[in-house]
Design a protein around this motif. Sequence first.
Motif, PDB file in Angstrom:
ATOM      1  N   SER A   1       0.740 -11.058   0.409  1.00  0.00           N
ATOM      2  CA  SER A   1       0.828 -12.078   1.447  1.00  0.00           C
ATOM      3  C   SER A   1       1.383 -11.491   2.749  1.00  0.00           C
ATOM      4  O   SER A   1       0.975 -11.882   3.820  1.00  0.00           O
ATOM      5  CB  SER A   1       1.665 -13.246   0.982  1.00  0.00           C
ATOM      6  N   HIS A   2       2.318 -10.551   2.633  1.00  0.00           N
ATOM      7  CA  HIS A   2       2.884  -9.943   3.836  1.00  0.00           C
ATOM      8  C   HIS A   2       1.842  -9.092   4.564  1.00  0.00           C
ATOM      9  O   HIS A   2       1.767  -9.101   5.788  1.00  0.00           O
ATOM     10  CB  HIS A   2       4.097  -9.084   3.502  1.00  0.00           C
ATOM     11  N   ALA A   3       1.046  -8.356   3.806  1.00  0.00           N
ATOM     12  CA  ALA A   3       0.013  -7.523   4.412  1.00  0.00           C
ATOM     13  C   ALA A   3      -1.004  -8.371   5.155  1.00  0.00           C
ATOM     14  O   ALA A   3      -1.429  -8.020   6.257  1.00  0.00           O
ATOM     15  CB  ALA A   3      -0.685  -6.685   3.344  1.00  0.00           C
ATOM     16  N   LYS A   4      -1.375  -9.514   4.592  1.00  0.00           N
ATOM     17  CA  LYS A   4      -2.329 -10.400   5.250  1.00  0.00           C
ATOM     18  C   LYS A   4      -1.776 -10.875   6.594  1.00  0.00           C
ATOM     19  O   LYS A   4      -2.477 -10.890   7.596  1.00  0.00           O
ATOM     20  CB  LYS A   4      -2.661 -11.597   4.372  1.00  0.00           C
ATOM     21  N   ARG A   5      -0.493 -11.245   6.629  1.00  0.00           N
ATOM     22  CA  ARG A   5       0.108 -11.694   7.888  1.00  0.00           C
ATOM     23  C   ARG A   5       0.118 -10.577   8.927  1.00  0.00           C
ATOM     24  O   ARG A   5      -0.140 -10.804  10.102  1.00  0.00           O
ATOM     25  CB  ARG A   5       1.519 -12.221   7.641  1.00  0.00           C
ATOM     26  N   VAL A   6       0.401  -9.359   8.489  1.00  0.00           N
ATOM     27  CA  VAL A   6       0.417  -8.221   9.416  1.00  0.00           C
ATOM     28  C   VAL A   6      -0.981  -7.962   9.957  1.00  0.00           C
ATOM     29  O   VAL A   6      -1.165  -7.808  11.160  1.00  0.00           O
ATOM     30  CB  VAL A   6       0.981  -6.957   8.719  1.00  0.00           C
ATOM     31  N   TYR A   7      -1.972  -7.933   9.083  1.00  0.00           N
ATOM     32  CA  TYR A   7      -3.341  -7.682   9.530  1.00  0.00           C
ATOM     33  C   TYR A   7      -3.854  -8.786  10.445  1.00  0.00           C
ATOM     34  O   TYR A   7      -4.578  -8.525  11.397  1.00  0.00           O
ATOM     35  CB  TYR A   7      -4.284  -7.479   8.339  1.00  0.00           C
TER      36      TYR A   7
END
Length: 85
Positions: A1-7
């Motif tokens: 979920s954190h990676a999705k927000r960053v991308y």
Amino acid sequence: SHAKRVYDRLRLSPNDRRVLNTLEWLRKHGGQATVREVLRKGVAGVKTAREAEGLLRELEERGYGRLEKLPVRGKGSRRFILYRN
């Protein structure tokens, strides 16, 4: 979920990032602020009152809250109030 927000943030325009940074700042500071407070704190890198008010107007146009005129003597002041804190 954190990676999705960053991308998701990587694909944002500089103006979209300014809006998101301002929303985050407003949420941390009670969901409201005057144009002067945004200017004095340098939120999202604003340098002038005109730029601060323009940024808050953009938030209003995007439906994040409302910009209201405060009943003060002399030069009018404006406060932005976030709809959802």
